[in-house]
Design an enzyme around this catalytic site. Structure first.
Site, PDB file in Angstrom:
ATOM      1  N   CYS A 114       0.818  -1.223   0.000  1.00 15.91           N
ATOM      2  CA  CYS A 114       0.000   0.000   0.000  1.00 15.91           C
ATOM      3  C   CYS A 114       0.847   1.267   0.000  1.00 15.91           C
ATOM      4  O   CYS A 114       0.401   2.317  -0.439  1.00 15.91           O
ATOM      5  CB  CYS A 114      -0.945  -0.006   1.187  1.00 15.91           C
ATOM      6  SG  CYS A 114      -2.099  -1.373   1.098  1.00 15.91           S
ATOM      7  N   HIS A 259      -3.903   7.131   1.211  1.00 18.87           N
ATOM      8  CA  HIS A 259      -4.109   5.817   0.600  1.00 18.87           C
ATOM      9  C   HIS A 259      -5.510   5.353   0.998  1.00 18.87           C
ATOM     10  O   HIS A 259      -5.907   5.455   2.159  1.00 18.87           O
ATOM     11  CB  HIS A 259      -3.038   4.851   1.112  1.00 18.87           C
ATOM     12  CG  HIS A 259      -3.408   3.414   0.950  1.00 18.87           C
ATOM     13  ND1 HIS A 259      -3.699   2.873  -0.271  1.00 18.87           N
ATOM     14  CD2 HIS A 259      -3.560   2.414   1.852  1.00 18.87           C
ATOM     15  CE1 HIS A 259      -4.009   1.596  -0.112  1.00 18.87           C
ATOM     16  NE2 HIS A 259      -3.928   1.293   1.167  1.00 18.87           N
ATOM     17  N   ASN A 289     -10.038  -0.779  -2.058  1.00 20.99           N
ATOM     18  CA  ASN A 289      -8.617  -0.568  -1.789  1.00 20.99           C
ATOM     19  C   ASN A 289      -7.800  -1.261  -2.886  1.00 20.99           C
ATOM     20  O   ASN A 289      -7.711  -2.482  -2.917  1.00 20.99           O
ATOM     21  CB  ASN A 289      -8.292  -1.140  -0.402  1.00 20.99           C
ATOM     22  CG  ASN A 289      -6.828  -1.033  -0.032  1.00 20.99           C
ATOM     23  OD1 ASN A 289      -5.975  -0.796  -0.872  1.00 20.99           O
ATOM     24  ND2 ASN A 289      -6.536  -1.226   1.243  1.00 20.99           N
TER      25      ASN A 289
HETATM   26  O1  UT7 Z   1      -4.443  -1.032   2.821  1.00 22.11           O
HETATM   27  C1  UT7 Z   1      -3.889  -1.165   4.100  1.00 22.11           C
HETATM   28  C2  UT7 Z   1      -4.228  -2.468   4.643  1.00 22.11           C
HETATM   29  N1  UT7 Z   1      -5.533  -2.729   5.109  1.00 22.11           N
HETATM   30  C3  UT7 Z   1      -6.205  -1.941   5.976  1.00 22.11           C
HETATM   31  O2  UT7 Z   1      -5.866  -0.821   6.270  1.00 22.11           O
HETATM   32  C4  UT7 Z   1      -7.402  -2.565   6.627  1.00 22.11           C
HETATM   33  C5  UT7 Z   1      -7.490  -2.169   8.062  1.00 22.11           C
HETATM   34  N2  UT7 Z   1      -8.562  -2.862   8.769  1.00 22.11           N
HETATM   35  C6  UT7 Z   1      -9.851  -2.664   8.467  1.00 22.11           C
HETATM   36  O3  UT7 Z   1     -10.180  -1.922   7.557  1.00 22.11           O
HETATM   37  C7  UT7 Z   1     -10.873  -3.349   9.340  1.00 22.11           C
HETATM   38  O4  UT7 Z   1     -10.229  -3.970  10.428  1.00 22.11           O
HETATM   39  C8  UT7 Z   1     -11.743  -4.380   8.587  1.00 22.11           C
HETATM   40  C9  UT7 Z   1     -12.684  -3.671   7.623  1.00 22.11           C
HETATM   41  C10 UT7 Z   1     -10.878  -5.380   7.853  1.00 22.11           C
HETATM   42  C11 UT7 Z   1     -12.610  -5.157   9.570  1.00 22.11           C
HETATM   43  O5  UT7 Z   1     -13.409  -4.244  10.297  1.00 22.11           O
HETATM   44  P1  UT7 Z   1     -13.481  -4.296  11.877  1.00 22.11           P
HETATM   45  O6  UT7 Z   1     -14.388  -3.231  12.290  1.00 22.11           O
HETATM   46  O7  UT7 Z   1     -12.075  -4.282  12.409  1.00 22.11           O
HETATM   47  O8  UT7 Z   1     -14.189  -5.690  12.116  1.00 22.11           O
HETATM   48  P2  UT7 Z   1     -13.679  -6.963  12.944  1.00 22.11           P
HETATM   49  O9  UT7 Z   1     -12.578  -7.656  12.202  1.00 22.11           O
HETATM   50  O10 UT7 Z   1     -13.425  -6.534  14.366  1.00 22.11           O
HETATM   51  O11 UT7 Z   1     -14.942  -7.869  12.907  1.00 22.11           O
HETATM   52  C12 UT7 Z   1     -16.153  -7.480  13.531  1.00 22.11           C
HETATM   53  C13 UT7 Z   1     -17.204  -8.534  13.238  1.00 22.11           C
HETATM   54  C14 UT7 Z   1     -16.738  -9.970  13.484  1.00 22.11           C
HETATM   55  O12 UT7 Z   1     -17.827 -10.698  13.979  1.00 22.11           O
HETATM   56  P3  UT7 Z   1     -17.977 -10.988  15.560  1.00 22.11           P
HETATM   57  O13 UT7 Z   1     -16.733 -11.731  15.953  1.00 22.11           O
HETATM   58  O14 UT7 Z   1     -18.082  -9.635  16.214  1.00 22.11           O
HETATM   59  O15 UT7 Z   1     -19.224 -11.793  15.627  1.00 22.11           O
HETATM   60  C15 UT7 Z   1     -16.374 -10.452  12.095  1.00 22.11           C
HETATM   61  O16 UT7 Z   1     -16.469 -11.850  11.978  1.00 22.11           O
HETATM   62  O17 UT7 Z   1     -17.579  -8.475  11.845  1.00 22.11           O
HETATM   63  C16 UT7 Z   1     -17.428  -9.782  11.255  1.00 22.11           C
HETATM   64  N3  UT7 Z   1     -17.020  -9.604   9.857  1.00 22.11           N
HETATM   65  C17 UT7 Z   1     -17.896  -9.464   8.859  1.00 22.11           C
HETATM   66  N4  UT7 Z   1     -19.230  -9.448   8.825  1.00 22.11           N
HETATM   67  C18 UT7 Z   1     -19.825  -9.259   7.626  1.00 22.11           C
HETATM   68  C19 UT7 Z   1     -15.763  -9.532   9.362  1.00 22.11           C
HETATM   69  N5  UT7 Z   1     -15.812  -9.333   8.028  1.00 22.11           N
HETATM   70  C20 UT7 Z   1     -17.119  -9.297   7.700  1.00 22.11           C
HETATM   71  C21 UT7 Z   1     -17.799  -9.105   6.469  1.00 22.11           C
HETATM   72  N6  UT7 Z   1     -19.157  -9.103   6.492  1.00 22.11           N
HETATM   73  N7  UT7 Z   1     -17.152  -8.915   5.310  1.00 22.11           N
END
Ligand code: UT7
Length: 332
Positions: A114, A259, A289
């Site tokens: 990235c 980014h 992204n």
């Molecule tokens: O380009 C640079 C590299 N990448 C980034 O900068 C990404 C940085 N991270 C993020 O953008 C976020 O962490 C994500 C978008 C990847 C995830 O969002 P989050 O708010 O951190 O969610 P989480 O991983 O804490 O998950 C929350 C919940 C979980 O369920 P439980 O355990 O609370 O029941 C996940 O299983 O959301 C669930 N979940 C989803 N639900 C529906 C994770 N992915 C999905 C999905 N659809 N696609």
């Protein structure tokens, strides 16, 4: 004193639009979750047989060279940022060079994910300042969609990453008061495995086997929470470093192009730095992204939309796998 300026920008996005509803047919996700957590409404995925990383980069480059008002043959070096090259070897720089009919000039590949485009821009800036080259084509292009695990297990990455290409021409100038003022590059390899694709690594006896494929080691692995927490800190830090180096403040920024990792990350930085909506450019809603391609795509669109004008102070910042992070500050 020799300085570099961005004289032209271009971008290309594959035609295939993939909406959040389309994704919810492939995996257990939904539009509400994706919009709330990432800000993404739709993204572009390449069409096999039509788009390659090289072909997308070529389209973006032709537009950038045209906008710079020069001919292909005026380009004297290519720097290509991608982590999804068409071939494992050689890199994508030479493939683009061939397509542009520029055989003979140097072509360098950058693999900083990235932050790749900003690392590439910084290298271009140094080459120009030393007088080694006059017009460098700096490209970021990715096909991520073919590496995504499009099922429930891979959903947190699959909803974010996407495909696209952007390019700029960086040219030498002696004009006072314009150009790239500074670039800032950082990395911390302690976090290498927080966002990575393990295989096909070279340090195993067999690089590709069914067992390795089944283990999921060819898929992108991301600890989203950890990445998010570090991203918000490092983005702010590296933007402030760029401002402080040039005795500037956040109110001096005409346009910040972060980014496009996650809209919530951009909004967090905007808030913390007290920036108005018109000072921050976001297009992640439409494209997701695209890793090394997000910043050059955003530069190209900002110029098209008259959001960058001559004399503006533009700040670019990125964070990603490595971890690596970077910024650049430009008087346009
Ligand atoms: O380009 C640079 C590299 N990448 C980034 O900068 C990404 C940085 N991270 C993020 O953008 C976020 O962490 C994500 C978008 C990847 C995830 O969002 P989050 O708010 O951190 O969610 P989480 O991983 O804490 O998950 C929350 C919940 C979980 O369920 P439980 O355990 O609370 O029941 C996940 O299983 O959301 C669930 N979940 C989803 N639900 C529906 C994770 N992915 C999905 C999905 N659809 N696609």
């Amino acid at each position: 004193m020799l300085k570099s300026i961005v004289t032209g920008a271009g971008h290309y996005l594959p035609e295939r639009v993939v909406t959040n509803d389309d994704l919810s047919e492939m995996m257990n996700t939904n539009d509400k979750w994706i919009v709330e957590r990432t800000g993404i409404h739709e993204r572009r995925w390449f069409t096999p047989g039509v788009d390659t990383v090289t072909s997308m980069a070529k389209n973006a480059s032709i537009m950038a060279i045209k906008n710079a008002g020069i001919e292909n043959k005026a380009i004297d070096f290519i720097i290509f940022a991608t982590i999804t090259p068409d071939y494992f070897i050689p890199g994508n720089g030479v493939l683009l060079q061939r397509e542009l009919g520029l055989q003979g000039i140097g072509a360098l590949d950058v693999r900083n994910a990235c932050s790749g485009f900003l690392y590439a821009l910084s290298v271009a800036d140094q080459f120009i300042k030393t007088g080694m080259y006059k017009n460098i084509l700096v490209v970021g292009a990715e096909i991520q969609s073919s590496a995504l695990n499009k099922n429930d297990e891979g959903r947190s990455s699959a909803v974010i990453f996407a495909d696209g290409a952007g390019a700029v021409v960086c040219s030498a100038t002696e004009e006072e008061g314009r150009g790239i003022l500074s670039t800032h590059l950082h990395a911390d390899g302690d976090f290498a495995e927080e966002l990575y694709v393990k295989d096909p690594g070279s340090s195993r006896e067999v690089r590709v086997s069914q067992e390795l494929i089944d283990s999921g080691s060819f898929n992108l692995s991301m600890n989203g929470n950890t990445v998010f927490k570090h991203a918000v800190l490092r983005f702010k830090e590296v933007i402030e470093e760029a401002l402080a180096t040039n005795n500037l403040e956040s109110k001096d920024i005409d346009l910040l192009i972060p980014h496009q990792a996650n809209l919530r990350i951009s909004q967090y930085i905007q808030n913390k730095m007290d920036l108005r909506d018109d000072q921050v450019f976001n297009n992640i809603m439409h494209y997701g992204n695209t890793t090394a391609a997000t910043i050059p795509i955003a530069i190209s669109e900002s110029i098209q939309q008259n959001k960058i004008k001559s004399g503006d102070l533009v700040c670019l910042a990125a964070f990603g796998s490595g971890f690596s992070w970077a910024s650049a500050i430009i008087r346009w």
